[in-house]
Design a protein around this motif. Sequence first.
Motif, PDB file in Angstrom:
ATOM      1  N   PRO A 134     -16.126   2.842  63.932  1.00  0.00           N
ATOM      2  CA  PRO A 134     -17.613   1.841  64.842  1.00  0.00           C
ATOM      3  C   PRO A 134     -17.607   0.825  64.910  1.00  0.00           C
ATOM      4  O   PRO A 134     -16.892   0.271  64.298  1.00  0.00           O
ATOM      5  CB  PRO A 134     -18.681   3.416  64.310  1.00  0.00           C
ATOM      6  CG  PRO A 134     -17.855   3.932  63.476  1.00  0.00           C
ATOM      7  CD  PRO A 134     -16.346   3.431  62.827  1.00  0.00           C
ATOM      8  N   ALA A 135     -18.541   0.231  64.850  1.00  0.00           N
ATOM      9  CA  ALA A 135     -18.914  -1.143  64.750  1.00  0.00           C
ATOM     10  C   ALA A 135     -19.501  -1.200  64.029  1.00  0.00           C
ATOM     11  O   ALA A 135     -19.796  -0.483  63.164  1.00  0.00           O
ATOM     12  CB  ALA A 135     -20.012  -1.427  65.496  1.00  0.00           C
ATOM     13  N   ILE A 136     -19.090  -2.108  62.921  1.00  0.00           N
ATOM     14  CA  ILE A 136     -18.867  -2.344  61.614  1.00  0.00           C
ATOM     15  C   ILE A 136     -19.076  -4.275  61.667  1.00  0.00           C
ATOM     16  O   ILE A 136     -18.574  -4.943  61.441  1.00  0.00           O
ATOM     17  CB  ILE A 136     -18.281  -2.308  60.401  1.00  0.00           C
ATOM     18  CG1 ILE A 136     -17.316  -0.876  60.750  1.00  0.00           C
ATOM     19  CG2 ILE A 136     -18.979  -2.319  58.713  1.00  0.00           C
ATOM     20  CD1 ILE A 136     -16.618  -0.660  59.889  1.00  0.00           C
ATOM     21  N   ALA A 137     -21.187  -4.249  61.118  1.00  0.00           N
ATOM     22  CA  ALA A 137     -21.316  -6.217  61.296  1.00  0.00           C
ATOM     23  C   ALA A 137     -20.253  -7.083  60.225  1.00  0.00           C
ATOM     24  O   ALA A 137     -20.695  -5.963  58.987  1.00  0.00           O
ATOM     25  CB  ALA A 137     -22.505  -6.695  61.161  1.00  0.00           C
ATOM     26  N   MET A 171     -21.670  -5.596  66.334  1.00  0.00           N
ATOM     27  CA  MET A 171     -23.253  -4.827  67.268  1.00  0.00           C
ATOM     28  C   MET A 171     -23.420  -6.588  68.001  1.00  0.00           C
ATOM     29  O   MET A 171     -23.587  -7.195  66.897  1.00  0.00           O
ATOM     30  CB  MET A 171     -24.163  -4.736  67.160  1.00  0.00           C
ATOM     31  CG  MET A 171     -24.556  -5.399  65.306  1.00  0.00           C
ATOM     32  SD  MET A 171     -26.379  -3.760  65.109  1.00  0.00           S
ATOM     33  CE  MET A 171     -27.079  -5.271  64.270  1.00  0.00           C
ATOM     34  N   ASN A 204     -25.968   0.517  70.954  1.00  0.00           N
ATOM     35  CA  ASN A 204     -26.400   1.116  69.120  1.00  0.00           C
ATOM     36  C   ASN A 204     -28.210   0.714  69.417  1.00  0.00           C
ATOM     37  O   ASN A 204     -29.388   0.721  69.820  1.00  0.00           O
ATOM     38  CB  ASN A 204     -26.921  -0.828  68.320  1.00  0.00           C
ATOM     39  CG  ASN A 204     -26.576  -0.782  66.965  1.00  0.00           C
ATOM     40  OD1 ASN A 204     -28.221  -0.086  66.350  1.00  0.00           O
ATOM     41  ND2 ASN A 204     -25.802  -0.918  66.000  1.00  0.00           N
ATOM     42  N   LYS A 238     -24.435   5.018  70.482  1.00  0.00           N
ATOM     43  CA  LYS A 238     -24.519   5.304  69.192  1.00  0.00           C
ATOM     44  C   LYS A 238     -25.660   5.680  68.317  1.00  0.00           C
ATOM     45  O   LYS A 238     -26.376   4.386  68.524  1.00  0.00           O
ATOM     46  CB  LYS A 238     -23.608   3.746  67.930  1.00  0.00           C
ATOM     47  CG  LYS A 238     -23.569   4.116  66.927  1.00  0.00           C
ATOM     48  CD  LYS A 238     -22.134   4.419  66.076  1.00  0.00           C
ATOM     49  CE  LYS A 238     -21.745   4.373  64.920  1.00  0.00           C
ATOM     50  NZ  LYS A 238     -22.803   3.113  63.733  1.00  0.00           N
ATOM     51  N   TYR A 252     -28.014   3.709  54.485  1.00  0.00           N
ATOM     52  CA  TYR A 252     -27.048   4.246  53.715  1.00  0.00           C
ATOM     53  C   TYR A 252     -26.819   5.195  52.547  1.00  0.00           C
ATOM     54  O   TYR A 252     -25.794   5.623  52.480  1.00  0.00           O
ATOM     55  CB  TYR A 252     -25.683   3.481  53.439  1.00  0.00           C
ATOM     56  CG  TYR A 252     -26.281   2.661  54.846  1.00  0.00           C
ATOM     57  CD1 TYR A 252     -24.715   2.611  56.245  1.00  0.00           C
ATOM     58  CD2 TYR A 252     -26.614   0.847  54.954  1.00  0.00           C
ATOM     59  CE1 TYR A 252     -24.856   2.866  56.995  1.00  0.00           C
ATOM     60  CE2 TYR A 252     -26.241   0.411  56.379  1.00  0.00           C
ATOM     61  CZ  TYR A 252     -25.519   1.196  57.415  1.00  0.00           C
ATOM     62  OH  TYR A 252     -25.377   0.553  58.662  1.00  0.00           O
ATOM     63  N   ASN A 294     -20.115  10.930  62.599  1.00  0.00           N
ATOM     64  CA  ASN A 294     -20.358  10.186  61.123  1.00  0.00           C
ATOM     65  C   ASN A 294     -20.852   9.559  60.546  1.00  0.00           C
ATOM     66  O   ASN A 294     -21.910  10.633  60.421  1.00  0.00           O
ATOM     67  CB  ASN A 294     -20.215   8.646  62.300  1.00  0.00           C
ATOM     68  CG  ASN A 294     -20.425   7.384  61.902  1.00  0.00           C
ATOM     69  OD1 ASN A 294     -20.934   6.239  61.895  1.00  0.00           O
ATOM     70  ND2 ASN A 294     -18.759   6.922  60.973  1.00  0.00           N
ATOM     71  N   GLY A 295     -20.527   9.397  59.238  1.00  0.00           N
ATOM     72  CA  GLY A 295     -21.220   9.061  57.974  1.00  0.00           C
ATOM     73  C   GLY A 295     -20.025  10.163  56.641  1.00  0.00           C
ATOM     74  O   GLY A 295     -20.039  11.019  56.919  1.00  0.00           O
ATOM     75  N   ALA A 325     -16.655   4.960  59.701  1.00  0.00           N
ATOM     76  CA  ALA A 325     -16.436   3.185  59.430  1.00  0.00           C
ATOM     77  C   ALA A 325     -16.075   2.406  58.062  1.00  0.00           C
ATOM     78  O   ALA A 325     -14.936   1.998  57.555  1.00  0.00           O
ATOM     79  CB  ALA A 325     -18.042   2.870  59.671  1.00  0.00           C
TER      80      ALA A 325
HETATM   81  C1  LIG Z   1     -21.753  -3.549  56.963  1.00  0.00           C
HETATM   82  C2  LIG Z   1     -21.740  -2.563  57.815  1.00  0.00           C
HETATM   83  C3  LIG Z   1     -21.883  -3.473  59.376  1.00  0.00           C
HETATM   84  C4  LIG Z   1     -22.565  -1.720  60.319  1.00  0.00           C
HETATM   85  N1  LIG Z   1     -22.303  -2.807  61.402  1.00  0.00           N
HETATM   86  C5  LIG Z   1     -22.523  -1.582  62.047  1.00  0.00           C
HETATM   87  C6  LIG Z   1     -22.922  -1.724  63.414  1.00  0.00           C
HETATM   88  O1  LIG Z   1     -23.294  -3.397  64.074  1.00  0.00           O
HETATM   89  N2  LIG Z   1     -23.403  -1.328  64.758  1.00  0.00           N
HETATM   90  C7  LIG Z   1     -23.873   0.268  64.243  1.00  0.00           C
HETATM   91  O2  LIG Z   1     -24.023   0.917  65.295  1.00  0.00           O
HETATM   92  N3  LIG Z   1     -23.242   0.536  63.002  1.00  0.00           N
HETATM   93  C8  LIG Z   1     -22.733  -0.258  62.130  1.00  0.00           C
HETATM   94  N4  LIG Z   1     -22.795   0.331  60.998  1.00  0.00           N
HETATM   95  C9  LIG Z   1     -22.835   1.839  60.549  1.00  0.00           C
HETATM   96  C10 LIG Z   1     -21.560   2.220  60.558  1.00  0.00           C
HETATM   97  O3  LIG Z   1     -21.095   2.222  62.347  1.00  0.00           O
HETATM   98  C11 LIG Z   1     -21.459   3.651  60.143  1.00  0.00           C
HETATM   99  O4  LIG Z   1     -22.270   4.132  61.281  1.00  0.00           O
HETATM  100  C12 LIG Z   1     -22.418   3.696  59.121  1.00  0.00           C
HETATM  101  O5  LIG Z   1     -21.632   3.107  57.931  1.00  0.00           O
HETATM  102  C13 LIG Z   1     -21.809   5.324  58.651  1.00  0.00           C
HETATM  103  O6  LIG Z   1     -20.468   5.733  58.406  1.00  0.00           O
HETATM  104  P1  LIG Z   1     -19.557   5.656  57.490  1.00  0.00           P
HETATM  105  O7  LIG Z   1     -19.518   6.607  56.411  1.00  0.00           O
HETATM  106  O8  LIG Z   1     -18.122   6.131  57.866  1.00  0.00           O
HETATM  107  O9  LIG Z   1     -18.922   4.320  56.692  1.00  0.00           O
HETATM  108  C14 LIG Z   1     -22.473  -0.860  59.761  1.00  0.00           C
HETATM  109  C15 LIG Z   1     -22.712  -0.646  59.166  1.00  0.00           C
HETATM  110  C16 LIG Z   1     -22.118  -1.065  57.661  1.00  0.00           C
HETATM  111  C17 LIG Z   1     -21.681  -0.926  56.323  1.00  0.00           C
END
Ligand SMILES: Cc1cc2nc3c(=O)[nH]c(=O)nc-3n(C[C@H](O)[C@H](O)[C@H](O)COP(=O)(O)O)c2cc1C
Length: 317
Positions: A15-18, A41, A97, A140, A178, A201-202, A225
């Motif tokens: 997924p998206a990760i800023a 995002m 988002n 999401k 988180y 997710n998570g 992510a």
């Molecule tokens: C640094 C960071 C940036 C993130 N940016 C976004 C984002 O831009 N859009 C989004 O929907 N979720 C974002 N997330 C959430 C992740 O996509 C994901 O939902 C969350 O980290 C849980 O999944 P994971 O345990 O696999 O990391 C971000 C998470 C982190 C840690």
Amino acid sequence: MKIGNLEIGGNLIMPAIAGYSDVGQRALAYRFGAALTFTEMISAKGLVYGSAHTEDLLSTTDAEPIKCVQLFGSDPEFIKKAVLHPALKKFDLIDINCGCPVPKIVSNGEGSALLKDIPRLKEVVAAAVEGAGSRPVTVKMRLGFDEGELISPYAAAAAEECGARAIIVHGRRRVDFYSGSVDLLGIRETKNAVSVPVFANGDIVDKASYERAAEVTGADGAAIARGALGRPYVFSEILGIRADVDPGQLVKEHFSMISKIYPERVAADMMKKHIAFYAKGLRGGKAIKVRAFAAKGKEDILHVAEELSRAYFAEKN
Ligand SMILES: Cc1cc2nc3c(=O)[nH]c(=O)nc-3n(C[C@H](O)[C@H](O)[C@H](O)COP(=O)(O)O)c2cc1C
């Protein structure tokens, strides 16, 4: 699996990760078996108002077989304008988002705040669907906003009603940010509320956590992510394909891809954050990370990559 009219080659997605899901991270995730990856995002308003930073974030390469963009915003008009923006033409899928917990976003009614305003969430999704034409729109979200809340089954059903073709659900609430454990049963209830594909997710970081999430939630797929940072081969591992990967080599490839888009200094700064993950768990990794943070350009990054390779093979042999 199909998302709307889009055939996707598997059920594992990134997924998206800023700050992290840049062109290099996405290309490597695809190479190691991710079926979809997303830009970080993007502000619908920022795009419509033409911010240069936003355009950089929309860069893609041919190494992405399916191009997916994530938008955030709470104004349906801006969402539709953003979806129709020429810069989004190249994207095959639009994700909305409804999960971001950051105060600056939430105070604007965006991200996870949309879970508290389902009529608004519906307008936003409907606007995206209208603008997207034949391209699928996904949403999401988190399970809810406040402690113990379970809004996602209603939010997901509302999104489906407005034309969303898949749901990605992070098994935490906004209050959790988180921390704390993921509520897999909440994801299961979300899965049971809709007929479109749902991605759990998570905290999915390996085959065991994937299998547990799949079993408990009954979800159609999983979104990974943080588990893919420094370990883009996590997708191969879960798919049962042995991935014996030199992190130094991955750093070189990752850096080379982002260098095609960004000036050397910017690419080096971006790479430092990734190196912190590539170095994780390696003997001597902490010292390498410290040296990476002093990097000023290509030469320094390549030097750090060599160190990572040496540390990796020293441990392996
Ligand atoms: C640094 C960071 C940036 C993130 N940016 C976004 C984002 O831009 N859009 C989004 O929907 N979720 C974002 N997330 C959430 C992740 O996509 C994901 O939902 C969350 O980290 C849980 O999944 P994971 O345990 O696999 O990391 C971000 C998470 C982190 C840690």
